[in-house]
Design an enzyme around this catalytic site. Structure first.
Site, PDB file in Angstrom:
ATOM      1  N   PRO A   2       0.824  -1.218   0.000  1.00 28.59           N
ATOM      2  CA  PRO A   2       0.000   0.000   0.000  1.00 28.59           C
ATOM      3  C   PRO A   2       0.856   1.265   0.000  1.00 28.59           C
ATOM      4  O   PRO A   2       1.809   1.383   0.761  1.00 28.59           O
ATOM      5  CB  PRO A   2      -0.808  -0.135   1.298  1.00 28.59           C
ATOM      6  CG  PRO A   2      -0.811  -1.599   1.599  1.00 28.59           C
ATOM      7  CD  PRO A   2       0.516  -2.109   1.126  1.00 28.59           C
ATOM      8  N   GLU A   3       0.509   2.200  -0.882  1.00 26.85           N
ATOM      9  CA  GLU A   3       1.225   3.471  -0.966  1.00 26.85           C
ATOM     10  C   GLU A   3       0.265   4.597  -0.587  1.00 26.85           C
ATOM     11  O   GLU A   3      -0.837   4.343  -0.097  1.00 26.85           O
ATOM     12  CB  GLU A   3       1.813   3.622  -2.372  1.00 26.85           C
ATOM     13  CG  GLU A   3       2.731   2.453  -2.731  1.00 26.85           C
ATOM     14  CD  GLU A   3       3.375   2.552  -4.103  1.00 26.85           C
ATOM     15  OE1 GLU A   3       3.378   3.666  -4.689  1.00 26.85           O
ATOM     16  OE2 GLU A   3       3.870   1.532  -4.598  1.00 26.85           O
ATOM     17  N   LYS A  54       2.045   7.788   3.853  1.00 30.04           N
ATOM     18  CA  LYS A  54       1.871   6.349   4.054  1.00 30.04           C
ATOM     19  C   LYS A  54       1.414   6.008   5.466  1.00 30.04           C
ATOM     20  O   LYS A  54       1.633   4.898   5.945  1.00 30.04           O
ATOM     21  CB  LYS A  54       3.174   5.614   3.750  1.00 30.04           C
ATOM     22  CG  LYS A  54       3.522   5.545   2.267  1.00 30.04           C
ATOM     23  CD  LYS A  54       4.671   4.587   2.040  1.00 30.04           C
ATOM     24  CE  LYS A  54       4.985   4.437   0.563  1.00 30.04           C
ATOM     25  NZ  LYS A  54       6.057   3.458   0.325  1.00 30.04           N
TER      26      LYS A  54
END
Length: 389
Positions: A2-3, A54
């Site tokens: 996940p970014e 993030k």
């Protein structure tokens, strides 16, 4: 992994899914998680979320009159490689739900779950954003741009631009697929020196004669690298889906896969940077490409003979892929223990043939049983030999 866009999609999901829901009781942590316990319990509270780069902040806010008296509590989540949030019935929790917030009665009980299959994600108490991270590329663009251009003397900008883009002190929210897409759109070699690429942006000034609308149009038509660090993640957020859409399974990722132009796409090349992360690109990798690094080009499925090679792997060994184990009934010997050209049959320590051996020989001559022959020039077997795979 996940970014920035995935963290923002997760925060939108939490706020939408939990709107109007009242949670109650204590926060439950799975016994296998190594993350800290969450010291919070309230008979009624709301949950809200926000994201920055993030990181995702989850806030638990008690309702007036809730018992016991409890101050609001905030948690900071880092999703690691596979973190996400899901809302599910309490009697059908998803696998790997490592932190669970239950709704209060009446009505069917639900649970907001932090799900993390690979367990690289974690949460921290206190609710403070990690101090070492720079401004968010999505929500704090002007501060982000200023932070980069005012710190080009930092050593990280001596490195290739593809590596500098992963430094969260300056590019908070950019990850592996985003860096590939951004560099590809500008046709910037991934292993070009970062300072060389970014110093030119310090001289970039729009003409004072342009109107505001003309300046905005020029930026949208010809964005530079820092502008794309804001616009490309924004595109992903606008796509939606990615586990938080209306559709389920692979269909939820269909729009994202169609959006990709470079990352993992057929015809693109890939190399590993010095941190071992794969960077996808097209054309020349640039002057700082790793020495000896072998570039791989992704082929279409119709031309591939086997599975796609997404990463560099050691070449197959010329030796057999089977594992050779010591021969049963014979002593294990190494090359150092046995003279060259000597076989097991020539070993003077081997006892003479017994009556049992003679009977086995007669069976062999009759065709009922055939013993395995051992050639006199056979080199000694090694105890174990496993080829590289």
């Amino acid at each position: 992994m996940p970014e920035g866009p995935e963290l923002h999609l997760a925060s939108h999901f939490v706020n939408q899914a939990c709107r109007g829901l009242v949670f109650g009781g204590h926060v439950e942590k799975s016994p296998v998680s190594r993350n800290p316990e969450v010291p919070f319990e309230s008979s009624a509270y709301y949950i809200s979320a926000s994201a920055r780069g993030k990181e995702l902040r989850l806030t638990l806010s008690p309702l007036p009159g809730a018992q016991p008296l409890q101050e609001p509590l905030a948690l900071i989540f880092h999703f690691g490689m596979s973190g996400s949030f899901q809302l599910a019935p309490s009697n059908a929790l998803p696998p790997h739900a490592h932190l669970r917030f239950y709704t209060a009665p009446p009505g069917p009980q639900l649970a907001l779950c932090f799900v993390d299959i690979r367990r690289f994600g974690h949460w921290d108490l206190g609710g403070e954003w990690q101090p070492g991270r720079g401004p968010c590329v999505l929500l704090e663009y002007e501060q982000f741009r200023k932070n980069v251009l005012q710190n080009l003397a930092d050593k990280v900008f001596d490195r290739p631009i593809c590596e500098a883009l992963l430094d969260q002190r300056f590019f908070n929210g950019i990850g592996n697929y985003l860096r590939a897409e951004i560099l590809y759109r500008l046709r910037i070699p991934p292993f070009e020196k970062a300072r060389t690429v970014l110093e030119a942006l310090k001289q970039h000034r729009p003409s004072p004669e342009l109107t505001l609308s003309q300046k905005i149009k020029a930026k949208l038509q010809n964005p530079d690298l820092l502008e794309l660090c804001h616009l490309v993640p924004k595109e992903v957020v606008q796509l939606g889906g990615k586990g938080y859409g209306q559709k389920s399974g692979k269909e939820d990722f269909a729009a994202f896969r169609a959006w990709l132009q470079c990352y993992g796409m057929v015809g693109m090349s890939s190399l590993r940077d010095r941190h071992g992360r794969t960077i996808w690109f097209q054309g020349d990798p640039g002057p700082l490409a790793p020495k000896g690094g072998k570039s791989h080009q992704k082929k279409s499925k119709g031309t591939q003979r086997g599975p796609e090679r997404m990463e560099d792997t050691p070449p197959p060994s010329k030796t057999s892929s089977r594992t050779r184990m010591p021969w049963k009934g014979l002593p294990e010997q190494t090359t150092a223990q046995q003279p060259e050209g000597t076989s097991f049959q020539q070993d003077p320590k081997v006892p003479p043939v017994t009556e049992t051996g003679k009977r086995m020989e007669r069976l062999a001559n009759s065709g009922c049983w055939r013993p395995q022959k051992i050639k006199t020039d056979t080199p000694p077997l090694e105890p174990e030999e496993i080829s590289a795979s």
